[in-house]
Design an enzyme around this catalytic site. Structure first.
Site, mmCIF file in Angstrom:
data_model
loop_
_atom_site.group_PDB
_atom_site.id
_atom_site.type_symbol
_atom_site.label_atom_id
_atom_site.label_comp_id
_atom_site.label_asym_id
_atom_site.label_seq_id
_atom_site.Cartn_x
_atom_site.Cartn_y
_atom_site.Cartn_z
ATOM 1 N N LEU A 143 0.814 -1.212 0.000
ATOM 2 C CA LEU A 143 0.000 0.000 0.000
ATOM 3 C C LEU A 143 0.850 1.266 0.000
ATOM 4 C CD1 LEU A 143 -2.747 1.412 0.205
ATOM 5 C CD2 LEU A 143 -2.647 1.069 2.685
ATOM 6 N N ASP A 145 3.506 2.368 -1.564
ATOM 7 C CA ASP A 145 3.831 3.016 -2.839
ATOM 8 C C ASP A 145 2.597 3.595 -3.517
ATOM 9 O OD1 ASP A 145 3.162 1.046 -5.336
ATOM 10 O OD2 ASP A 145 3.790 -0.129 -3.608
ATOM 11 N N GLN A 146 1.430 3.025 -3.230
ATOM 12 C CA GLN A 146 0.202 3.531 -3.838
ATOM 13 C C GLN A 146 -0.277 4.823 -3.167
ATOM 14 O OE1 GLN A 146 -2.714 0.337 -4.382
ATOM 15 N NE2 GLN A 146 -1.024 -1.090 -4.083
ATOM 16 N N HIS A 167 9.323 0.360 -5.386
ATOM 17 C CA HIS A 167 8.159 1.018 -5.988
ATOM 18 C C HIS A 167 7.887 2.338 -5.273
ATOM 19 C CE1 HIS A 167 6.137 -2.481 -8.259
ATOM 20 N NE2 HIS A 167 7.403 -2.778 -8.048
#
Length: 194
Positions: A143, A145-146, A167
């Protein structure tokens, strides 16, 4: 912009709609559309995977690996048509939180790979989830990196993640190039400033 939207729509239609293979709700299996990509003749068909109870064996492995936690374990295996190749298992844990209506949810996943035993896949995903739980951080590394692009819109925001993935670092780099913000990382804590 129009070309990009057309490309995205094409990819979604090719990879989601009208498939001729199967996937198990949390796992995909190789489909006949892609079988010709393999040179080996030992590629299992959807029917063979069902007969081998791949999803059910992974489920038993997961449940057996979680018995010491003494918590309810709910797993859904679902067969659906798809054009996708391969598959995965997604496992998540809902953790107690001070805000009962907003529990912390941590996740983990593992790929279904040819030659890898179902029981091994189940143990792998449980091991990954345990690492997330043991970190005692509210954001899992999937989560983190998002969240970076949204953090770029909210200078002053902070998250603590179980791990800072490549990421996350890449997303930080991209967001800093597009927005007038800067990020700092210290001890798995990511903070954004103007």
């Amino acid at each position: 912009e129009s070309e990009l939207i057309d490309l995205i729509e094409k990819l979604v239609k090719e990879n989601i709609g009208g498939g001729n293979g199967f996937n198990f709700g949390m796992m995909n299996t190789p489909t006949s559309k892609y079988k010709d990509l393999y040179e080996d003749e030992d590629v299992e068909s959807e029917e063979e995977l069902g007969e081998d109870e791949v999803a059910e064996r992974i489920e038993r492995s997961i449940k057996g690996s979680l018995t010491d936690l003494e918590v309810p374990v709910n797993i859904r295996n679902e067969y659906v048509q798809t054009d996708s190749l391969g598959g995965d298992v997604v496992l998540w844990a809902m953790c107690e939180s001070e805000d009962i209506d907003n529990p912390t949810i941590l996740g983990a996943s593992s790929l279904l790979e040819r030659g890898k035993r179902s029981e091994e896949i189940g143990k792998e995903v449980v091991s990954t989830l345990r690492k997330e739980l043991d970190s005692k951080k509210p954001v899992d590394h999937y989560l983190a990196d998002q969240l970076i692009p949204f953090m770029g819109l909210l200078p002053g925001s902070v998250i603590e993640a179980s791990e800072i993935s490549n990421h996350s670092i890449t997303n930080i780099y991209v967001v800093e190039k597009f927005m007038n913000v800067g990020f700092t990382i210290k001890d798995n804590r990511i903070e954004v400033r103007e």
